[in-house]
Enzyme design. Structure first.
Site, mmCIF file in Angstrom:
data_model
loop_
_atom_site.group_PDB
_atom_site.id
_atom_site.type_symbol
_atom_site.label_atom_id
_atom_site.label_comp_id
_atom_site.label_asym_id
_atom_site.label_seq_id
_atom_site.Cartn_x
_atom_site.Cartn_y
_atom_site.Cartn_z
ATOM 1 N N GLU A 176 23.647 2.637 46.985
ATOM 2 C CA GLU A 176 23.703 2.777 45.535
ATOM 3 C C GLU A 176 25.138 3.134 45.150
ATOM 4 O O GLU A 176 25.856 3.789 45.904
ATOM 5 C CB GLU A 176 22.758 3.915 45.139
ATOM 6 C CG GLU A 176 22.780 4.357 43.692
ATOM 7 C CD GLU A 176 21.929 5.601 43.457
ATOM 8 O OE1 GLU A 176 21.412 5.743 42.347
ATOM 9 O OE2 GLU A 176 21.789 6.431 44.395
ATOM 10 N N LYS A 222 16.899 -0.002 38.962
ATOM 11 C CA LYS A 222 16.224 1.204 39.431
ATOM 12 C C LYS A 222 15.138 1.646 38.462
ATOM 13 O O LYS A 222 15.378 1.803 37.264
ATOM 14 C CB LYS A 222 17.257 2.316 39.619
ATOM 15 C CG LYS A 222 16.710 3.612 40.207
ATOM 16 C CD LYS A 222 17.845 4.624 40.332
ATOM 17 C CE LYS A 222 17.383 5.930 40.941
ATOM 18 N NZ LYS A 222 18.474 6.929 40.991
ATOM 19 N N CYS A 234 17.465 5.112 45.864
ATOM 20 C CA CYS A 234 17.602 6.566 45.891
ATOM 21 C C CYS A 234 16.323 7.318 45.503
ATOM 22 O O CYS A 234 15.394 7.414 46.295
ATOM 23 C CB CYS A 234 18.785 6.974 45.017
ATOM 24 S SG CYS A 234 19.496 8.584 45.481
#
Length: 274
Positions: free
Chosen positions: A40, A106, A142
């Site tokens: 990321e 995301k 993440c």
């Protein structure tokens, strides 16, 4: 399948970070990797305003990544920031390579541990699985790793390997959580998980004091049995690993958690009738 986890240390200059992507991709391809996974925020680390950094998916940074993947003949997954319609940005994974041009925004935003990602980042909504030479590869970022349902959904959609691209926040217990969560999501989905994080800035000198999640290193590949089969330390590193997709088939036959899941809606209906 040979994969590479490119545990880089991104700075604030997208052009310099693109050079890192080129270097690690070329090295990974030279070692026979078919897939190279970057963290990321590979485009630019957290801790600086992201609006001025963000570029569309047809902008120069993404185009540069496509050219790097094309030259090397491999698939590259790398984190970047793209503009959102509401003035925020999106935390985006670009996936590009032979026959592949896809992206994932995301879904789960990091509003935790004193950081409020949703203030500047707009969420995505759609799980994404790409096909890399016949292997389904799921994409996640993440904080997503704390939400098991995304990983079982990716497996339902054909993922045998799931990439987790992260810039993991430091703090008490956080490294242990990273390692546990990667192995747990592999077990949940009976898939390989390639958890690739930003290197620890402290390995290159004094770390930023912005409080932003800038990485702890310790990328790892977890098997469908929840075992770490390859792992890195804290500093920048190219981690190359062979994975055996037959292990996924065996795990799903032996530990059939995907097919054994209860449908709670149907269970509730049955109980109300009973």
């Amino acid at each position: 399948m040979r994969i590479a986890c490119a545990q880089i240390l991104s700075g604030t200059d997208p052009a310099a970070n693109l050079e890192l992507v080129a270097d690690y991709t070329e090295r990974a391809a030279g070692q026979g990797a078919q897939l190279v996974v970057f963290p990321e925020a590979a485009m630019c680390r957290f801790g600086v305003p992201l609006g001025p950094v963000a570029e569309p998916l047809d902008g120069p940074w993404a185009t540069g990544v496509r050219e790097i993947a094309d030259r090397a003949g491999v698939t590259v997954i790398a984190g970047m920031f793209t503009p959102a319609d509401d003035g925020r940005v999106r935390n985006t994974l670009l996936a590009t390579g032979p026959g592949i041009d896809s992206h994932y925004h995301k879904v789960h935003l990091y509003d935790a541990f004193g950081f409020t990602e949703s203030r500047t980042v707009a969420p995505g909504f759609d799980p994404v699985v790409i096909d890399v030479e016949g292997v389904g590869v799921g994409l996640s970022t993440c904080y997503d790793i704390r939400f098991p349902a995304l990983y079982t959904e990716l497996a339902d959609r054909g993922a045998q390997l799931i990439a987790v691209c992260a810039s993991w926040g430091a703090g008490p217990g956080k490294l242990r959580q990273w390692e546990l969560l990667a192995c747990a999501r592999a077990l949940d989905s009976t898939s390989y998980v390639a958890a690739v994080g930003q290197a620890d800035p402290g390995t290159a000198g004094p770390a930023t004091s912005s409080g932003a999640p800038t990485g702890v290193g310790h990328s790892l590949v977890a098997s469908p049995w929840g075992e770490a089969v390859a792992s890195a330390e804290a500093a920048p590193q190219l981690l190359v690993c062979d994975i055996d997709l037959d292990v996924v088939t065996t795990a799903r036959r032996t530990l059939a958690v995907l097919s054994n899941r209860a449908d709670f809606v149907q269970v509730g209906k049955a109980e109300s009738r009973g």
